[in-house]
Design an enzyme around this catalytic site. Structure first.
Site, mmCIF file in Angstrom:
data_model
loop_
_atom_site.group_PDB
_atom_site.id
_atom_site.type_symbol
_atom_site.label_atom_id
_atom_site.label_comp_id
_atom_site.label_asym_id
_atom_site.label_seq_id
_atom_site.Cartn_x
_atom_site.Cartn_y
_atom_site.Cartn_z
ATOM 1 C CG ASN A 1 -1.978 -1.054 1.153
ATOM 2 O OD1 ASN A 1 -2.116 -1.721 0.125
ATOM 3 N ND2 ASN A 1 -2.718 -1.233 2.226
ATOM 4 N N GLY A 2 0.562 2.177 -0.867
ATOM 5 C CA GLY A 2 1.334 3.410 -0.892
ATOM 6 C C GLY A 2 2.529 3.351 -1.828
ATOM 7 C CB SER A 3 4.094 0.743 -3.847
ATOM 8 O OG SER A 3 2.960 0.151 -4.451
ATOM 9 N N GLY A 4 2.329 3.474 -4.994
ATOM 10 C CA GLY A 4 2.016 4.257 -6.189
ATOM 11 C C GLY A 4 1.299 3.459 -7.259
ATOM 12 C CD GLU B 1 -4.732 -2.252 -3.579
ATOM 13 O OE1 GLU B 1 -5.029 -2.834 -2.530
ATOM 14 O OE2 GLU B 1 -4.073 -1.207 -3.631
ATOM 15 C CB SER C 1 -4.031 2.759 -6.517
ATOM 16 O OG SER C 1 -4.443 1.481 -6.119
#
Lengths: 279, 289, 264
Positions: free
Chosen positions: A41-44, A166, A46
């Site tokens: 989550n937060g790796s870019g 996701e 999305s």
């Protein structure tokens, strides 16, 4: 191989003084492949999905979909028709008051005549096996069913690419299976190109190709067997290796040298069998 | 506090055309200090069951005994609030219950409701924020500026701050990434052991259920389909498959090894290490022979 | 939570269920007007007959009609009493100390109460036999011509249908949050007003936060599916005006003429 999407040196941030969410990202998507984009989550990952169909525009670099650049205002609608996204939350993307209304939503937007819409709807709900639920209201459907309706709404528009952003992370195991199964069938039977954005490496193991993202950058890319060779790197960025790989790695530490990487339990047990034959 | 559920039945919308039986004939006993998992498909009645354990739902028939609290169909338990102090629930997506301006205020909301003095409540908040893996400096920040995973930790701290002796977890790791999942389950396991909590975990993860539980209940269509310890439950893969549930990967692995090598292996293998050991025994023994 | 009735639709196959929502909307609208034509026992009897036949034809369980009336019953009774005691016309019927009751008052009271009763019954029939979405589509089509004068008819209809779509979701969510806060010792139903208002904050804040998040997600999803306003949009919902609907209008016309002839 025909290239459907080409992302060239794309950088993106949500606000000017904020840090970059994507840094100099480049990738290409081939027709008919199942591409998994993994990262925690937060790796870019999305944000990347949203750049691929023009919901967001790159600050630097270009996104080209079948030749259309998302920077051209005229191209945006062409791009959105070609690239459909199934989002994470099944409830928050269900627009219609019934299954039929929801599948129709994209078609209505494109101004399709009603007769043709009805054809497309009945065709696409059959493909996701929701044809018996046409009049059902969303709050009476399970999460997996809602996601399948979302898929039907997208394929009714005959896109070239479906992105699962996701799309299974809020579902129970049964729902996850039914959604992935549906997409696999669509890929096989319709030749659909699929981009699956996920932190589930087990799901990614079944993809044709994997792109690994961390802190806004593409840090690895390749066939599952090649990417999974770097198990330590994947774990370091917060992802869980599939169970067979974990067992294999532990055995390797004990001195058992495997010839090939085993992505499934069957393969692993077979490898153990050959070991036993050799000794 | 021991929990004992007897012939519990619950139907929604009683007396309307929408009446639906959600639970029937539930008999369950959870001894104090044990780790109990509840597994089942969505709609099998898991959530309905746990909401009975602190009086959020009232039984249509049957009874629930928790310590010396007794909830019976048709009767009013007057000490519901006292009961809720003892039974904390971490609901699915608990971050949705955050509402205060600062994280500290949100964490002490529960304790203050139950009459804990404000100083003590704040001390608890300071301790808990670290326990859930955030820095103490977060206390003065707004919970709405956090990432989803961090919000969840704050919400969990808010339930733990009530110091419940029974902790109910309704799919606490849903939607988290693997690292977040591991950390949150690690936290609950540690708390369970260190504080002697009675922990009730509702989950879809067979791996978690197998790894942590003393006892497992499998629910199906509002009733209990299977019940026992992990070894007992996962010994019968066919029964699980009949309920279209998965078997933990470690157990699948053992079964595959047994089949391929025509050997009998220990059954209670629920961790990676145990699975690796099982593989090693096979390889080593085969080498020797 | 499940007891809240907002335009609760009861599925059915009756003549009234099958009418075009536009016909039903227009009927309800015209009924509101012609109700005021009645001014004597005969005309009220005529309206009453129409209403009762409509209820009968809808084949709805009477319980639903009664449930719809319940909240308004007090208003009807109050209106009745006000008229009974305040209208001083015709011969004096009886005298309760300071209160005098005249024949004209009783008559007026009965008429006004009946008028209210009929109106509510006919409008509840509309909502009980028509899905909210059909009502919305009906309104959108009926108001369609107003687009030309710049009325945002499409936007309004879309707003309505999204609201309808999310009412069950938000009710469910409200219940969830209430439970979560109750589990943390919050109490929603007791104490003085000020306390109660305060106690509702832990419910309202999360609800708003989540509604905004949903709205944001939904806007994104709609855009991703090519939504760009009402222009050039087609609709899957099709309304069909049939013989039944024309029949209804003829009946309504006869009723109106009857009322005009029979009123004094």
């Amino acid at each position: 191989m025909e290239e459907l999407i080409s992302v060239q040196n794309v950088s993106f941030r949500y606000q000017e003084e904020h840090p970059y969410v994507l840094k100099d990202v480049g990738l290409s998507v081939q027709k008919g492949e199942w591409l998994a984009i993994v990262g925690h989550n937060g790796s870019g990952k999305s944000t990347l999905a949203r750049l691929l169909n023009g919901l967001l525009l790159p600050e630097k670099g270009d996104v080209l979909v079948e030749g259309f650049n998302s920077r051209d205002e005229e191209s945006i609608w062409e791009i959105r028709r070609r690239v459909g996204i199934v989002f994470q939350n099944p409830d928050n993307q269900f627009v219609g008051t019934s299954v039929q209304d929801d599948v129709a939503f994209g078609l209505e937007n494109s101004g399709m005549p009603r007769e043709k819409m009805l054809e497309r709807i009945s065709e696409s709900v059959k493909k996701v096996r929701m044809e018996d639920f046409l009049d059902q209201e969303p709050h009476r459907l399970s999460g997996g069913q809602k996601q399948r309706v979302a898929i039907a709404g997208i394929i009714a528009l005959r896109p070239s690419i479906v992105i699962l952003d996701e799309a299974t992370s809020m579902l129970d195991p049964a729902g996850r299976k039914e959604v992935l199964q549906t997409m696999r069938e669509l890929k096989k039977e319709e030749g659909m190109t699929v981009i699956s954005i996920t932190h589930d490496l087990e799901e990614a193991a079944r993809a044709d190709r994997i792109i690994v993202m961390n802190a806004g950058e593409v840090i690895d890319e390749g066939l599952p067997v090649d990417v999974f060779k770097k198990g330590d790197m994947l774990e370091k960025i917060g992802l869980d290796l599939p169970f067979p790989l974990q067992v294999q790695r532990a055995l390797r530490e004990k001195g058992y040298d495997f010839e090939k990487l085993t992505l499934s339990q069957e393969e692993l047990v077979n490898e153990l069998w050959t070991f036993q034959l050799k000794s | 506090m021991d929990i004992s559920v007897k012939e519990l039945e619950h139907s929604y919308n009683r007396g309307t055309p929408f009446e639906r039986n959600a639970l029937k004939d539930i008999n369950l006993s959870i001894p104090s200090g044990t780790f109990q998992s509840i597994i089942g498909h969505t709609g099998s009645g898991k959530s309905t069951l746990i909401q009975h354990l602190n009086g959020l739902l009232k039984p249509t028939a049957g009874s629930i005994q928790i310590g010396d609290f007794l909830i019976r169909a048709g009767e009013k338990e007057k000490r519901l609030k006292a009961l809720r102090k003892h039974v904390g629930i971490v609901f699915q997506y608990p971050e949705h219950q955050l509402f205060e301006e600062t994280i500290e205020k949100d964490i002490i909301f529960g304790p203050l409701n139950f009459g804990v003095p404000i100083d003590e409540a704040k001390q608890r908040a300071a301790k808990l924020i670290k326990q859930v893996g955030l820095d103490e400096s977060y206390l003065e920040r707004s919970p709405f500026d956090l990432s989803g995973g961090q919000m969840r930790r704050v919400a969990i701290a808010g339930v733990l701050a009530m110091k419940p002796s029974i902790l109910i977890l309704d799919e606490p790791t849903a939607g988290l990434d693997p690292r977040g999942r591991r950390e949150i389950m690690g936290l609950f396991h540690r708390l369970h052991q260190e504080e002697g909590l009675t922990t009730i975990l509702v989950t879809h993860s067979m791996e978690d259920a197998a790894r942590y539980s003393d006892n497992i209940v499998i629910m199906e269509k509002g009733g209990i389909a299977l019940q026992g310890n992990a070894e007992h439950i996962f010994a019968d893969s066919d029964a699980l498959k009949a309920l279209s549930l998965d078997v933990p990967e470690t157990v699948q692995f053992i079964h595959r090894l047994e089949e391929r090598f025509n050997r009998t292996l220990p059954q209670s293998v629920f961790t990676l290490d145990a699975a690796v050991d099982a593989a090693l025994t096979i390889l080593q023994k085969e080498e020797r022979s | 939570m499940q007891n809240i009735i907002i335009g609760q639709y009861v599925p059915g196959q009756s003549f009234i269920h099958k009418l075009d929502p536009r016909a039903k909307l227009l009927t309800a609208f015209l009924f509101v007007i012609i109700v005021f034509l009645a001014n004597n026992w005969l005309t009220y009897a005529l309206l009453g007959a129409f209403t009762l036949i409509a209820v009968f034809v809808s084949r709805l369980p009477l319980r639903y009609i009664y449930n719809g009336l319940k909240p308004i019953l007090l208003v009807i009774i109050l209106t009745f009493l006000l008229h009974v005691f305040l209208t001083k016309e015709g011969p004096l019927l009886f005298n309760l100390g300071f209160l005098e009751v005249y024949e004209g008052g009783v008559k007026q009271g009965v008429f006004i109460s009946l008028r209210l009763l009929f109106l509510i019954m006919i409008t509840s029939l509309l909502t009980l036999t028509t899905t909210p979405i059909d009502i919305t589509v009906g309104i959108e089509t009926l108001l369609g011509p107003m687009k030309k004068i710049g009325l945002p008819v499409h936007e309004f209809a879309l707003m309505m249908s999204i609201a309808l779509r999310f009412i069950p979701t938000l009710l469910e969510e409200t219940e969830k949050i209430m439970k979560a806060q109750s589990a943390r010792g919050a109490q929603f139903s007791t104490g003085p007003i000020k306390e109660r208002l305060k106690s509702i904050v832990p419910l309202l804040v999360p609800l708003f936060v989540s509604a905004f998040k949903r709205a944001e997600d939904l806007a994104m999803a709609m855009e991703a599916r090519g939504y760009r306003g009402g222009e050039g949009r087609t609709s899957i919902r099709l309304l069909k005006w049939s013989g039944k609907d024309t029949t209804l209008f003829i009946i309504l016309l006869i009723l109106s003429i009857g009322l005009l002839l029979l009123r004094s």
